[in-house]
Design a protein around this motif. Structure first.
Motif, PDB file in Angstrom:
ATOM      1  N   LEU A 158       0.662  -1.068   0.020  1.00  0.00           N
ATOM      2  CA  LEU A 158      -0.112  -0.018  -0.023  1.00  0.00           C
ATOM      3  C   LEU A 158       0.925   1.107   0.074  1.00  0.00           C
ATOM      4  CD1 LEU A 158      -2.727  -1.202   2.650  1.00  0.00           C
ATOM      5  CD2 LEU A 158      -2.648  -1.282   0.161  1.00  0.00           C
ATOM      6  N   ALA A 159       1.266   1.579  -1.184  1.00  0.00           N
ATOM      7  CA  ALA A 159       2.455   2.502  -1.299  1.00  0.00           C
ATOM      8  C   ALA A 159       2.104   3.606  -2.236  1.00  0.00           C
ATOM      9  CB  ALA A 159       3.702   1.956  -1.531  1.00  0.00           C
ATOM     10  N   ALA A 160       2.746   4.840  -2.120  1.00  0.00           N
ATOM     11  CA  ALA A 160       2.718   5.761  -3.221  1.00  0.00           C
ATOM     12  C   ALA A 160       4.016   5.937  -3.785  1.00  0.00           C
ATOM     13  CB  ALA A 160       2.435   7.186  -2.703  1.00  0.00           C
ATOM     14  N   ALA A 161       4.580   5.297  -5.038  1.00  0.00           N
ATOM     15  CA  ALA A 161       5.473   5.543  -5.529  1.00  0.00           C
ATOM     16  C   ALA A 161       5.734   6.932  -6.127  1.00  0.00           C
ATOM     17  CB  ALA A 161       5.759   4.409  -6.724  1.00  0.00           C
ATOM     18  N   LEU A 162       6.830   7.489  -6.232  1.00  0.00           N
ATOM     19  CA  LEU A 162       7.078   8.888  -6.692  1.00  0.00           C
ATOM     20  C   LEU A 162       7.907   8.750  -7.931  1.00  0.00           C
ATOM     21  CD1 LEU A 162       8.681  10.077  -3.201  1.00  0.00           C
ATOM     22  CD2 LEU A 162       6.152  10.098  -3.753  1.00  0.00           C
ATOM     23  N   LEU A 163       8.143   9.709  -8.617  1.00  0.00           N
ATOM     24  CA  LEU A 163       7.884  11.095  -8.811  1.00  0.00           C
ATOM     25  C   LEU A 163       7.453  11.370 -10.344  1.00  0.00           C
ATOM     26  CD1 LEU A 163       9.921  13.204  -6.669  1.00  0.00           C
ATOM     27  CD2 LEU A 163       7.687  12.892  -6.543  1.00  0.00           C
ATOM     28  N   ARG A 194       4.022   7.644 -10.857  1.00  0.00           N
ATOM     29  CA  ARG A 194       3.616   7.453  -9.727  1.00  0.00           C
ATOM     30  C   ARG A 194       2.665   6.651  -9.697  1.00  0.00           C
ATOM     31  NH1 ARG A 194      -0.238  11.776  -6.400  1.00  0.00           N
ATOM     32  NH2 ARG A 194       0.115  10.751  -4.474  1.00  0.00           N
ATOM     33  N   VAL A 195       2.802   5.325  -8.657  1.00  0.00           N
ATOM     34  CA  VAL A 195       1.862   4.093  -8.650  1.00  0.00           C
ATOM     35  C   VAL A 195       1.467   4.174  -7.350  1.00  0.00           C
ATOM     36  CG1 VAL A 195       1.460   1.666  -9.399  1.00  0.00           C
ATOM     37  CG2 VAL A 195       2.773   3.166 -10.899  1.00  0.00           C
ATOM     38  N   MET A 196       0.066   3.560  -7.248  1.00  0.00           N
ATOM     39  CA  MET A 196      -0.342   3.805  -5.798  1.00  0.00           C
ATOM     40  C   MET A 196      -1.111   2.130  -5.594  1.00  0.00           C
ATOM     41  SD  MET A 196      -1.914   7.242  -5.433  1.00  0.00           S
ATOM     42  CE  MET A 196      -1.974   7.381  -3.697  1.00  0.00           C
ATOM     43  N   GLU A 197      -1.204   1.877  -4.226  1.00  0.00           N
ATOM     44  CA  GLU A 197      -2.008   0.697  -3.942  1.00  0.00           C
ATOM     45  C   GLU A 197      -1.721  -0.361  -4.670  1.00  0.00           C
ATOM     46  OE1 GLU A 197      -4.022   1.209  -1.241  1.00  0.00           O
ATOM     47  OE2 GLU A 197      -4.112   3.254  -1.376  1.00  0.00           O
ATOM     48  N   ILE A 198      -0.260  -0.881  -4.714  1.00  0.00           N
ATOM     49  CA  ILE A 198       0.229  -2.056  -5.386  1.00  0.00           C
ATOM     50  C   ILE A 198       0.045  -3.242  -4.393  1.00  0.00           C
ATOM     51  CG2 ILE A 198       2.293  -3.012  -6.615  1.00  0.00           C
ATOM     52  CD1 ILE A 198       3.364   0.036  -6.598  1.00  0.00           C
ATOM     53  N   PRO A 225      -2.455   7.353 -10.894  1.00  0.00           N
ATOM     54  CA  PRO A 225      -3.228   8.676 -10.678  1.00  0.00           C
ATOM     55  C   PRO A 225      -2.897   9.717 -11.847  1.00  0.00           C
ATOM     56  CG  PRO A 225      -1.373   8.671  -9.128  1.00  0.00           C
ATOM     57  CD  PRO A 225      -1.350   7.363  -9.775  1.00  0.00           C
ATOM     58  N   ASN A 226      -3.673  10.642 -11.801  1.00  0.00           N
ATOM     59  CA  ASN A 226      -3.051  11.957 -12.814  1.00  0.00           C
ATOM     60  C   ASN A 226      -2.851  11.391 -14.181  1.00  0.00           C
ATOM     61  OD1 ASN A 226      -3.519  13.089 -10.400  1.00  0.00           O
ATOM     62  ND2 ASN A 226      -1.387  13.240 -10.072  1.00  0.00           N
ATOM     63  N   VAL A 227      -3.801  10.511 -14.929  1.00  0.00           N
ATOM     64  CA  VAL A 227      -3.392  10.003 -16.178  1.00  0.00           C
ATOM     65  C   VAL A 227      -3.994  11.003 -17.102  1.00  0.00           C
ATOM     66  CG1 VAL A 227      -3.664   8.063 -17.896  1.00  0.00           C
ATOM     67  CG2 VAL A 227      -3.079   7.677 -15.538  1.00  0.00           C
ATOM     68  N   ASN A 228      -3.287  11.421 -18.135  1.00  0.00           N
ATOM     69  CA  ASN A 228      -3.970  12.418 -19.192  1.00  0.00           C
ATOM     70  C   ASN A 228      -3.207  12.150 -20.524  1.00  0.00           C
ATOM     71  OD1 ASN A 228      -5.328  14.371 -20.521  1.00  0.00           O
ATOM     72  ND2 ASN A 228      -4.700  15.900 -18.978  1.00  0.00           N
ATOM     73  N   THR A 268       6.379   9.070 -13.095  1.00  0.00           N
ATOM     74  CA  THR A 268       7.150   8.515 -11.685  1.00  0.00           C
ATOM     75  C   THR A 268       8.305   7.441 -11.758  1.00  0.00           C
ATOM     76  OG1 THR A 268       6.441   7.469 -10.121  1.00  0.00           O
ATOM     77  CG2 THR A 268       5.170   9.249 -10.636  1.00  0.00           C
ATOM     78  N   SER A 269       8.617   6.409 -10.688  1.00  0.00           N
ATOM     79  CA  SER A 269       9.942   5.632 -10.448  1.00  0.00           C
ATOM     80  C   SER A 269      10.282   4.338 -10.899  1.00  0.00           C
ATOM     81  CB  SER A 269      10.270   5.981  -8.994  1.00  0.00           C
ATOM     82  OG  SER A 269      11.047   4.910  -8.424  1.00  0.00           O
ATOM     83  N   HIS A 270      11.481   4.000 -11.017  1.00  0.00           N
ATOM     84  CA  HIS A 270      11.646   2.699 -11.152  1.00  0.00           C
ATOM     85  C   HIS A 270      11.283   1.782  -9.861  1.00  0.00           C
ATOM     86  CE1 HIS A 270      14.183  -0.667 -12.950  1.00  0.00           C
ATOM     87  NE2 HIS A 270      14.619  -0.563 -11.823  1.00  0.00           N
ATOM     88  N   LEU A 271      10.389   1.113  -9.850  1.00  0.00           N
ATOM     89  CA  LEU A 271       9.884   0.402  -8.545  1.00  0.00           C
ATOM     90  C   LEU A 271      10.415  -0.962  -8.537  1.00  0.00           C
ATOM     91  CD1 LEU A 271       6.646   1.989  -8.491  1.00  0.00           C
ATOM     92  CD2 LEU A 271       8.576   3.103  -7.592  1.00  0.00           C
ATOM     93  N   SER A 272      10.759  -1.433  -7.524  1.00  0.00           N
ATOM     94  CA  SER A 272      11.169  -2.847  -6.951  1.00  0.00           C
ATOM     95  C   SER A 272      10.590  -3.250  -5.637  1.00  0.00           C
ATOM     96  CB  SER A 272      12.498  -3.215  -7.353  1.00  0.00           C
ATOM     97  OG  SER A 272      12.653  -4.617  -7.137  1.00  0.00           O
ATOM     98  N   PHE A 273       9.590  -4.048  -5.554  1.00  0.00           N
ATOM     99  CA  PHE A 273       9.112  -4.388  -4.189  1.00  0.00           C
ATOM    100  C   PHE A 273       9.180  -5.872  -4.109  1.00  0.00           C
ATOM    101  CE2 PHE A 273       6.612  -0.393  -5.207  1.00  0.00           C
ATOM    102  CZ  PHE A 273       7.458   0.224  -4.173  1.00  0.00           C
ATOM    103  N   ALA A 274       9.490  -6.344  -2.727  1.00  0.00           N
ATOM    104  CA  ALA A 274       9.404  -7.828  -2.736  1.00  0.00           C
ATOM    105  C   ALA A 274       9.265  -8.189  -1.411  1.00  0.00           C
ATOM    106  CB  ALA A 274      10.611  -8.328  -3.523  1.00  0.00           C
ATOM    107  N   ASN A 275       8.775  -9.562  -0.786  1.00  0.00           N
ATOM    108  CA  ASN A 275       9.250 -10.008   0.355  1.00  0.00           C
ATOM    109  C   ASN A 275       8.344  -9.224   1.320  1.00  0.00           C
ATOM    110  OD1 ASN A 275      11.322 -11.577  -0.468  1.00  0.00           O
ATOM    111  ND2 ASN A 275      12.686 -10.071  -0.231  1.00  0.00           N
TER     112      ASN A 275
END
Length: 238
Positions: A8-13, A141-145, A161-164, A23-30
């Protein structure tokens, strides 16, 4: 063994490309097991669904690359918030791409992947004119992953969010959706192999990829007999 991830994250920017703000090159695990439950419920009613093969069941045991998009009401001047569901079969990664022009510009890729059963998520960019299909880590920016891995099945949900699709004030949600997959070493991502190209769709309209043809247009041979019957009814009643 089932492994999964809840984020439950808000990735930036900020990554700015034609058609997608943000927004960010994201990597989540574990992390812990997540309540990811992807079904066809609401397709063409409350959410836009794309899949291959057609009408495949994301809850079944057969191969199914499936995605759904739900667009919230736009908030000027930022755009609309998209809620995404993605499900597919891969020992590497599956991804959903959004692009304004599939033959030009850039595709923003949202990647759900696994590394030996552990889920991770990344945002990448792909040049639509680059023949080597190389992906570049980027920020969006990506949220609620939320993600889940069961064998070779990867499932994930996330909000953008904020897609146009337009640089103008307001919100244009017309994009081409790309679905595909690729390999991963756990750190690097291989080429994105496109399995489905939706063509331009209004993501705010759950029926934008559903044929609007009615019974008469679907069965043109029935039009003349039907008109003849109607004419007879009119004559009989006259």
């Amino acid at each position: 063994m089932e492994r999964a991830l809840i984020l439950l994250a808000a990735a930036l920017l900020v990554y700015v490309a034609p058609g997608i703000q943000g927004t960010s090159h994201l990597s989540f695990a574990n992390a812990t097991i997540s309540p990811v439950d992807i079904t066809r419920v609401g397709c063409a009613a409350t959410k836009l669904c794309v899949e291959t093969p057609n009408d495949c069941d994301p809850t079944g045991n057969n191969s199914c690359l499936f995605a759904s998009v739900t667009a919230a009401a736009p908030v000027a001047p930022n755009g609309s918030r998209l809620s995404i569901e993605l499900r597919g079969d891969s020992m590497g990664y599956i991804a959903l791409g959004l692009t304004v022009n599939a033959s030009m510009g850039t595709t923003m890729l949202f990647v759900c992947a696994q590394n030996n059963g552990s889920f991770f998520f990344r945002t990448m960019a792909r040049s639509n004119t680059n023949t080597d299909m190389a992906l570049v880590g980027t920020e969006r920016r990506v949220m609620e992953i939320r993600g889940k891995v069961m064998g070779n099945v990867i499932m994930c949900e996330f909000d953008i969010p904020n897609v146009n699709a337009s640089e103008r004030v307001g919100a244009d949600t017309t994009f081409t959706v790309l679905l595909g997959s690729g390999t991963t070493t756990g750190t690097d991502l291989g080429a994105f192999n496109i399995t489905l190209n939706s063509g331009p769709l209004d993501l705010s309209d759950p029926t934008s990829n559903v044929a609007n043809s009615g019974i008469l247009s679907a069965y043109p041979h029935a039009v003349l007999p039907l008109l003849s019957i109607l004419s007879m009814v009119v004559v009989l009643k006259a």
